[in-house]
Design an enzyme around this catalytic site. Structure first.
Site, PDB file in Angstrom:
ATOM      1  N   HIS A   1      -9.069 -29.391 -47.278  1.00  0.00           N
ATOM      2  CA  HIS A   1      -8.095 -28.432 -47.818  1.00  0.00           C
ATOM      3  C   HIS A   1      -8.690 -27.033 -47.949  1.00  0.00           C
ATOM      4  O   HIS A   1      -9.889 -26.874 -48.185  1.00  0.00           O
ATOM      5  CB  HIS A   1      -7.476 -28.911 -49.137  1.00  0.00           C
ATOM      6  CG  HIS A   1      -8.348 -28.834 -50.346  1.00  0.00           C
ATOM      7  ND1 HIS A   1      -8.574 -29.922 -51.160  1.00  0.00           N
ATOM      8  CD2 HIS A   1      -9.020 -27.815 -50.933  1.00  0.00           C
ATOM      9  CE1 HIS A   1      -9.350 -29.572 -52.166  1.00  0.00           C
ATOM     10  NE2 HIS A   1      -9.638 -28.295 -52.057  1.00  0.00           N
TER      11      HIS A   1
ATOM     12  N   GLU B   1      -3.319 -29.314 -49.325  1.00  0.00           N
ATOM     13  CA  GLU B   1      -3.840 -30.650 -49.072  1.00  0.00           C
ATOM     14  C   GLU B   1      -3.416 -31.131 -47.678  1.00  0.00           C
ATOM     15  O   GLU B   1      -2.497 -30.577 -47.068  1.00  0.00           O
ATOM     16  CB  GLU B   1      -3.278 -31.613 -50.129  1.00  0.00           C
ATOM     17  CG  GLU B   1      -3.674 -31.271 -51.554  1.00  0.00           C
ATOM     18  CD  GLU B   1      -5.133 -31.623 -51.879  1.00  0.00           C
ATOM     19  OE1 GLU B   1      -5.991 -31.603 -50.975  1.00  0.00           O
ATOM     20  OE2 GLU B   1      -5.398 -31.925 -53.062  1.00  0.00           O
TER      21      GLU B   1
ATOM     22  N   ASP C   1      -5.303 -19.734 -55.628  1.00  0.00           N
ATOM     23  CA  ASP C   1      -4.566 -20.846 -56.239  1.00  0.00           C
ATOM     24  C   ASP C   1      -4.824 -20.939 -57.739  1.00  0.00           C
ATOM     25  O   ASP C   1      -5.713 -20.274 -58.278  1.00  0.00           O
ATOM     26  CB  ASP C   1      -4.948 -22.162 -55.547  1.00  0.00           C
ATOM     27  CG  ASP C   1      -6.456 -22.325 -55.352  1.00  0.00           C
ATOM     28  OD1 ASP C   1      -7.232 -21.641 -56.039  1.00  0.00           O
ATOM     29  OD2 ASP C   1      -6.858 -23.141 -54.516  1.00  0.00           O
TER      30      ASP C   1
HETATM   31  C1  GLP Z   1     -11.110 -26.388 -54.887  1.00  0.00           C
HETATM   32  C2  GLP Z   1     -10.356 -25.067 -54.612  1.00  0.00           C
HETATM   33  C3  GLP Z   1     -10.635 -24.563 -53.227  1.00  0.00           C
HETATM   34  C4  GLP Z   1     -12.088 -24.807 -52.914  1.00  0.00           C
HETATM   35  C5  GLP Z   1     -12.334 -26.284 -52.793  1.00  0.00           C
HETATM   36  C6  GLP Z   1     -13.776 -26.700 -52.689  1.00  0.00           C
HETATM   37  O1  GLP Z   1     -10.346 -27.389 -55.427  1.00  0.00           O
HETATM   38  N1  GLP Z   1      -8.964 -25.075 -54.833  1.00  0.00           N
HETATM   39  O2  GLP Z   1     -10.272 -23.202 -53.112  1.00  0.00           O
HETATM   40  O3  GLP Z   1     -12.411 -24.249 -51.670  1.00  0.00           O
HETATM   41  O4  GLP Z   1     -11.627 -27.009 -53.760  1.00  0.00           O
HETATM   42  O5  GLP Z   1     -14.430 -26.601 -53.918  1.00  0.00           O
HETATM   43  P1  GLP Z   1     -15.959 -26.964 -54.058  1.00  0.00           P
HETATM   44  O6  GLP Z   1     -16.706 -26.031 -53.139  1.00  0.00           O
HETATM   45  O7  GLP Z   1     -16.306 -26.756 -55.496  1.00  0.00           O
HETATM   46  O8  GLP Z   1     -16.105 -28.371 -53.597  1.00  0.00           O
END
Ligand code: GLP
Length: 258
Positions: free
Chosen positions: A135, A140, A64
């Site tokens: 997500h 989402e 993404d």
């Molecule tokens: C982000 C990314 C995801 C990721 C998630 C968790 O926004 N788009 O690919 O898995 O949210 O991120 P984090 O592990 O930093 O909480």
């Protein structure tokens, strides 16, 4: 789903890195799907700390990207992937693909991304993190379970979670381009990593909850080869935790009866 629980985040990252390296060495991994986030990030650090040469020829696709950040913005996922993956692992930047969130025509950019994945032969192994709202990628809650790469609107909770990377909360983009849940399901193998108590509810809902668009991670219940790697805290709300530990310990002890 195979659920693997490690005591610490460091062990978890080492396990995932070993698996990626082994797959690349054996030749079953040519196209790697990568995720950004605090749980996948140590996996790339562990990969870079070891022998990275088996990874040199990999084709890489990110999940993404934010919409509207100018190219080269250090907060873009393109920049994060460059810093955490492309450079440390010595990958060819021409083989590292990120959705083009700065495109004038985002619908065309989403379509082109799907075509690029298909032309590369599909993703062999997809690394995933998970958001506190369940997500995966930036799909989402309420995302179509068969969605493809497209523009999504970020939820208030995701924007709040990611505000730590920006000077002010209102600077967090409102939209993103993300691979869809259907796109993720097309990967041949999936490896989701999650660390920390704050991920425990989303992890439990994904593994043991109902299959529902309200928890996009639950779509992995439909995947025939998904491994979920957790630290003790992220695993803390699993009802069948003892069972998963038993399965892992006795994995190689099964004797066919006929
Ligand atoms: C982000 C990314 C995801 C990721 C998630 C968790 O926004 N788009 O690919 O898995 O949210 O991120 P984090 O592990 O930093 O909480």
């Amino acid at each position: 789903m195979e659920v693997v629980v490690h005591e610490t985040g460091e062990e978890l990252a080492g396990y995932a890195a070993d698996r990626i390296r082994a797959e690349a060495t054996s030749g079953v991994l040519r196209v790697l799907g990568v995720a950004t986030g605090s749980s996948p990030s140590p996996v790339y650090t562990a990969l870079a700390a070891g022998n990275a040469s088996p990874l040199a020829g990999l084709e890489v696709f990110a999940l993404d990207e934010y919409v509207g950040l100018p190219p080269g913005d250090p907060r873009s996922y393109h920049a994060v992937i460059d810093r955490e993956i492309t450079k440390p692992l010595g990958l060819d930047p021409a083989r590292v693909h990120v959705p083009d969130g700065a495109a004038a025509d985002l619908v065309a950019a989403a379509r082109a991304y799907e075509v690029a994945i298909a032309e590369a032969g599909g993703v062999d192994l997809q690394i995933l993190g998970i958001g506190t709202d369940g997500h995966i990628g930036f799909n989402e809650p309420s995302s179509s379970l068969r969605s493809r790469t497209r523009v999504k609107t970020l939820t208030a909770s995701t924007r709040a979670d990611n505000a730590r990377f920006f000077d002010r909360p209102e600077q967090v983009p409102t939209h993103c381009l993300t691979q869809g849940l259907g796109t993720i399901l097309d990967a041949r193998r999936v490896l989701l990593v999650a660390q920390g108590r704050h991920k425990a509810t989303a992890v439990a809902a994904s593994i043991e909850g109902p299959l529902t668009a309200m928890c996009p991670g639950s779509v992995l219940q439909l995947h025939p080869d998904a491994t979920i790697v957790l630290d003790r805290e992220a695993a803390s709300e699993l009802r069948l935790l003892d069972y998963y530990r038993y399965v892992a310990e006795h994995k190689h002890a099964v004797t066919p009866t006929r």
